[in-house]
Design an enzyme around this catalytic site. Sequence first.
Site, short mmCIF file in Angstrom:
data_model
loop_
_atom_site.label_atom_id
_atom_site.label_comp_id
_atom_site.label_asym_id
_atom_site.label_seq_id
_atom_site.Cartn_x
_atom_site.Cartn_y
_atom_site.Cartn_z
N ASP A 116 0.78 -0.94 -0.28
CA ASP A 116 0.14 -0.28 -0.10
C ASP A 116 0.48 1.33 -0.23
O ASP A 116 2.15 1.56 0.77
CB ASP A 116 -0.83 -0.18 0.82
N ASP A 223 -3.32 4.90 -2.32
CA ASP A 223 -3.99 5.09 -1.66
C ASP A 223 -4.10 7.01 -1.84
O ASP A 223 -2.82 7.21 -2.34
CB ASP A 223 -3.33 5.33 -0.40
N GLU A 281 -6.78 4.23 -6.08
CA GLU A 281 -8.25 4.07 -4.72
C GLU A 281 -8.80 5.85 -5.19
O GLU A 281 -8.08 6.98 -4.52
CB GLU A 281 -7.26 4.03 -3.32
N HIS A 358 -11.08 -2.57 3.48
CA HIS A 358 -10.93 -2.50 5.19
C HIS A 358 -11.80 -0.88 5.20
O HIS A 358 -11.72 -1.37 6.64
CB HIS A 358 -8.94 -2.08 5.77
N ASP A 359 -12.46 -0.10 4.51
CA ASP A 359 -13.38 0.89 4.61
C ASP A 359 -14.13 0.36 4.62
O ASP A 359 -15.62 1.20 4.57
CB ASP A 359 -12.64 1.82 3.82
O1 TEU Z 1 -8.96 6.00 2.39
C1 TEU Z 1 -8.92 7.14 1.31
C2 TEU Z 1 -10.36 7.62 1.70
O2 TEU Z 1 -10.93 8.45 1.43
C3 TEU Z 1 -11.85 6.59 1.87
O3 TEU Z 1 -12.74 6.38 0.46
C4 TEU Z 1 -12.43 6.28 3.13
O4 TEU Z 1 -12.64 5.39 2.34
C5 TEU Z 1 -13.14 6.75 4.16
O5 TEU Z 1 -13.33 6.27 4.86
C6 TEU Z 1 -13.22 7.67 4.31
O6 TEU Z 1 -14.15 8.26 4.89
C7 TEU Z 1 -8.07 5.60 2.24
C8 TEU Z 1 -7.56 4.57 3.55
O7 TEU Z 1 -8.16 3.31 2.71
C9 TEU Z 1 -8.54 4.34 4.32
O8 TEU Z 1 -8.75 3.40 4.81
C10 TEU Z 1 -7.40 5.93 5.33
O9 TEU Z 1 -8.00 5.72 6.70
C11 TEU Z 1 -7.28 6.91 4.65
O10 TEU Z 1 -6.56 6.59 3.16
C12 TEU Z 1 -6.73 7.53 4.60
O11 TEU Z 1 -5.52 7.27 4.45
#
Ligand code: TEU
Length: 537
Positions: A116, A223, A281, A358-359
């Site tokens: 990542d 990311d 992403e 994971h989000d």
């Molecule tokens: O997520 C980026 C992000 O903006 C989102 O889509 C994420 O799902 C988040 O919940 C927004 O509300 C990435 C990572 O996947 C996430 O785990 C991190 O917290 C974020 O970046 C910050 O690095």
Amino acid sequence: MGSIGDFHAVTDASKCLVGKVPWWKDAVFYQIYPASFKDSNGDGWGDIPGVLSRIDYLHELGVDVVWLSPIFESPQADMGYDVSDYQKIYAPYGTIEDVDALTSACHERGMKLILDLVVNHTSIEHEWFKESRSSKDNPKRDWYIWKPARYDGNGQRLPPTNWRSYFAGPTWTWDELTEEYYLHLYAPEQPDLNWDNADCRKAIYENTMRFWLDRGIDGFRIDTVNKYSKRTDFVDAPVSDPTSAHQPAPEMWCNGPRIHEFIREMRQEVLEPYNAVSVGELSNTPHPAQVLPYVSAAAKELDMVFEFSMIRLGTGDGFGAKYIYQPFPLSRLKALTSTWQTFVEGTDGWTTVFCENHDNGRAVSRFGDTSSPELWRRSAKTLALWQTTLTGSLFLYQGQEIGMVNMPTTWGIDEYKDIESSRFFLEAVKSGDASRVEAIVGGLQILARDHSRIPFQWDTSPNAGFTVPGAHPWMRVHDNYRDINVARQSGDASSILEFYRTLLPLRRKYRHLFTHGLFRLLDPMNEALFVYMFQSR
Ligand code: TEU
């Protein structure tokens, strides 16, 4: 698949040649959330030797590429998405030699490993930020985004803009030492790097990317890839949430004026020379016309991206209302699937297939019915069939293959460890509005990022085989681990795991129809059936 080279011929079962395609189009990716996959030393925190010990499980499942969520040195404000040293491994995960061993183990099995890459921001603990904040004339001052305060008519200090961060509160934090604000789209512990600074970009390429590619990894999940370029006028966003001082403002810092220039540069300077695979992403970018430039082969930017419209179903929006749950009909899920399946047709772009990461909450809990074991099993298998037949590169998330479900609704808010969940909950509590607190808790029970982060369920031993019995896992093990686990499903022909083990080879065999096919949605408004067919390209 088995091909490790750059390209391989895609042939269908009837020997129809689809063409020479890059290897990653046919690959099955598997995301590991390292803190929760497998703990090898009993400290309750998953680690790289733990991953290594399960590599054959992944290989036998049919995984081609392992994607590890961040394992780097970090104060863990956001579970490693706040990196304080890109070249060191966070000690509870293991050592750099452990990563080398994992890379070798993948390669020995014809698999690949991607890491990542979190370079929109660093941790406040990163040396670069420590230098940047130390004085206004430090050479690295401009590596982050610093702005003076504004003052209202009463002389009250205000942040430079009214933007709301992802994790509630403003995108700006005041730094006493030099009396300026720094920008952070996420938590105050995650200051945004200033990609407009060429030295900063060079350091990112060298320090975070080449370092790992030189050690033999095969690419990156990147990311927040579309947030490196911000608008430079730094103006207030229109007020869309009158109840808050902080307004959603993705148009100010997402897909900004230089974004495609930066990504092309990153590709030319680093990714291409190493032939590294990239999947970016791409949040807050819900229109095909915006996404295509990132994934067009001719544009030479990213190999693939994650577009989030489908996985965000049920969320209010990305900001203040994110956890106010919005029910949706099946026709909406079908329409979004269709849009993001077909948007690359007739272009040189490529798409991805995924329904968990994971989000987000667990797919079977969000899109299925888990009210009885039988409905749970059928729901998870339906999702498996849906995902493994779709066009694009397939990404699975740990536990999806055994139908892991959301945390029980009987668990209290204390079991939610994620920074986003905590901040949204706190924001609601501070509002003093009991109905808001109730709505947020209800939304978190379905959508919270925590659900996908609880320990992986390997077997029926105490702690689900995630860690040794008697150890204290960093997140609570699901109450249902004796029913839902790998050991129980292995060899059971009716299980979800065996269903995936059957489907993944079929996906390969009929790749001209599935991975490379043309998706056609039938009966789009039918709320009871999801029917689609594929045509060969
Ligand atoms: O997520 C980026 C992000 O903006 C989102 O889509 C994420 O799902 C988040 O919940 C927004 O509300 C990435 C990572 O996947 C996430 O785990 C991190 O917290 C974020 O970046 C910050 O690095």
